[in-house]
Write a protein that holds these residues in place. Sequence first.
Motif, PDB file in Angstrom:
ATOM      1  N   VAL A  85      18.364  30.151 -71.378  1.00  0.00           N
ATOM      2  CA  VAL A  85      17.926  31.551 -71.403  1.00  0.00           C
ATOM      3  C   VAL A  85      16.415  31.684 -71.599  1.00  0.00           C
ATOM      4  N   ASP A  86      15.849  30.911 -72.536  1.00  0.00           N
ATOM      5  CA  ASP A  86      14.419  31.033 -72.808  1.00  0.00           C
ATOM      6  C   ASP A  86      13.576  30.345 -71.736  1.00  0.00           C
ATOM      7  N   THR A  87      14.008  29.178 -71.291  1.00  0.00           N
ATOM      8  CA  THR A  87      13.262  28.465 -70.253  1.00  0.00           C
ATOM      9  C   THR A  87      13.233  29.256 -68.954  1.00  0.00           C
ATOM     10  N   VAL A 107      15.101  37.235 -67.353  1.00  0.00           N
ATOM     11  CA  VAL A 107      15.318  36.558 -66.079  1.00  0.00           C
ATOM     12  C   VAL A 107      16.743  36.029 -65.970  1.00  0.00           C
ATOM     13  N   TYR A 108      17.239  35.397 -67.033  1.00  0.00           N
ATOM     14  CA  TYR A 108      18.602  34.870 -66.984  1.00  0.00           C
ATOM     15  C   TYR A 108      19.595  35.990 -66.660  1.00  0.00           C
ATOM     16  N   GLY A 109      19.538  37.073 -67.402  1.00  0.00           N
ATOM     17  CA  GLY A 109      20.456  38.187 -67.156  1.00  0.00           C
ATOM     18  C   GLY A 109      20.273  38.796 -65.787  1.00  0.00           C
ATOM     19  N   GLN A 110      19.033  38.878 -65.318  1.00  0.00           N
ATOM     20  CA  GLN A 110      18.781  39.424 -63.983  1.00  0.00           C
ATOM     21  C   GLN A 110      19.389  38.536 -62.897  1.00  0.00           C
ATOM     22  N   SER A 111      19.233  37.232 -63.053  1.00  0.00           N
ATOM     23  CA  SER A 111      19.789  36.316 -62.047  1.00  0.00           C
ATOM     24  C   SER A 111      21.314  36.329 -62.072  1.00  0.00           C
ATOM     25  N   GLY A 120       6.106  29.603 -77.430  1.00  0.00           N
ATOM     26  CA  GLY A 120       6.640  29.564 -76.078  1.00  0.00           C
ATOM     27  C   GLY A 120       7.399  30.819 -75.741  1.00  0.00           C
ATOM     28  N   PRO A 121       7.851  30.927 -74.496  1.00  0.00           N
ATOM     29  CA  PRO A 121       8.543  32.141 -74.055  1.00  0.00           C
ATOM     30  C   PRO A 121       9.908  32.304 -74.719  1.00  0.00           C
ATOM     31  N   ILE A 122      10.197  33.512 -75.126  1.00  0.00           N
ATOM     32  CA  ILE A 122      11.480  33.841 -75.732  1.00  0.00           C
ATOM     33  C   ILE A 122      12.087  35.012 -74.965  1.00  0.00           C
ATOM     34  N   ALA A 123      13.298  34.851 -74.491  1.00  0.00           N
ATOM     35  CA  ALA A 123      13.976  35.927 -73.772  1.00  0.00           C
ATOM     36  C   ALA A 123      14.535  36.948 -74.756  1.00  0.00           C
ATOM     37  N   GLN A 124      14.504  38.196 -74.368  1.00  0.00           N
ATOM     38  CA  GLN A 124      15.146  39.230 -75.176  1.00  0.00           C
ATOM     39  C   GLN A 124      16.662  39.051 -75.139  1.00  0.00           C
TER      40      GLN A 124
END
Length: 476
Positions: free
Chosen positions: A249-251, A311-315, A434-438
């Motif tokens: 999810v974060d990557t 991005v994960y949820g969108q994909s 680093g990037p963290i997804a909501q």
Amino acid sequence: MSVEFGKQLVVAETSIPGLLVVDMPVHGDSRGWFKENWQRQKMTDAGLPDFGPVQNNISFNDAVGTTRGIHAEPWDKFVSVATGRIFGAWVDLRDGPTFGTVFTTEIDPSRAVFVPRGVGNSYQTLEPDTAYTYLVNDHWSPDAAYAFLNLADPTANIPWPIPLAEAEISDKDKQHPALADAAPVAPRKILILGSNGQLGRALRAEYGDAPHVEYASRAELDVTSPDLDSARRWRDYGTIINAAAYTAVDTAETPEGRAAAWSANAAAPAALARIATRYGITLVHVSSDYVYDGTSETPYREDAAFSPLGVYGQSKAAGDLAVATTPRHYIIRTSWVIGDGNNFVRTMASLAQRGINPNVVKDQTGRLTFTADIARGIRHLLENEAEYGTYNLTGDGPAQTWADIAKNVYRLTGHDPSRVTGVSTTEYFSSVVGPIAQRPHNSTLDLSKILATDFIPQDSAISLAEWLVHQRGGDF
């Protein structure tokens, strides 16, 4: 030639499962007659499967007593008569409890028969100049598996109107085996993709070594490959279960991760949907609570609008939309998955065992879902031929936070649950570089739809306790 006029379009079941007799309206006058031999909308509304014919064949027979069969092919057929009259005989040659079941009837232009894959088909002409026609939903192939039965088999004991000794039969048909020696037609195969992942391993446990089930890891079949269309002889498959996904999810928020997520979670399901549509395959695809933003104050129903945060949820949402375009599909929307591999429960048990007191998120709510439940639910929907569409499938019971679950893990493994400290999502990630997804704050999914199919998900608290007992003595 006599033709019965004025029938209503009626589809009737027979003693062979899936073999259907169709009475057809024929309109005639002094000039002759007319009928709609295949009218997709009317016939599917009447109860025929939408089997997708791709070829129309006609067999013309000069003499009374011409007898052909018994042949079972790996495709469906819709057989009818254009001129003349026949005695038709069908024998179930599919592997299963109805193997050897026989059904017979006469067919003139006002009657047709739908013959499902693997049912042996044969006929004997009762009038001269009989034209026997059949629609099929696949093209002949030398690589396909066929089955045959002798017309005179004593077990089938078909009551041919014209004795076979007086009938016109090809030498090849005379050499077909008896029922005891006939090779049954195997069902169309089930292909399970992502078979080395947590869900893939649960599906292996659910389906075992059934000969018609095939497992493929990414190394064996990469769903993101541009050669996917030619990677298998897809006409041999009846079901694809897509347990492959990009779940970092974060990557996924990085440039490389974004491309990988969209390739695995969106483009690959779209390619599978095209294959499923072309070959009449049922596509099972696993979705995620991340297609929602988590702001709902009630559990999410299957028809809730997508609103992914990252991005994960969108994909995943894009993959769901692609899969929904194929007629035969099940989208399994789940959350907080726990199975054989690295997961939250294993991590908490390991921390407890090592004397670590963790901070755990307390403002995200949902239910754990164990992969065995997902595998069991998928099989339930397929075997019960549930209505196609999207189904929420998680553990049942009260919704909990991650902190609640962590405390339960500590308690169930004999440790003090007060060692777990609940913190907000913002606090938890405050020191992460680093990037963290909501994350959605509410991941609870409404289970009413799948419960209506008589599938009962296990209470997630019970599943958690059983999982930990099963793992006890192992290495967390």
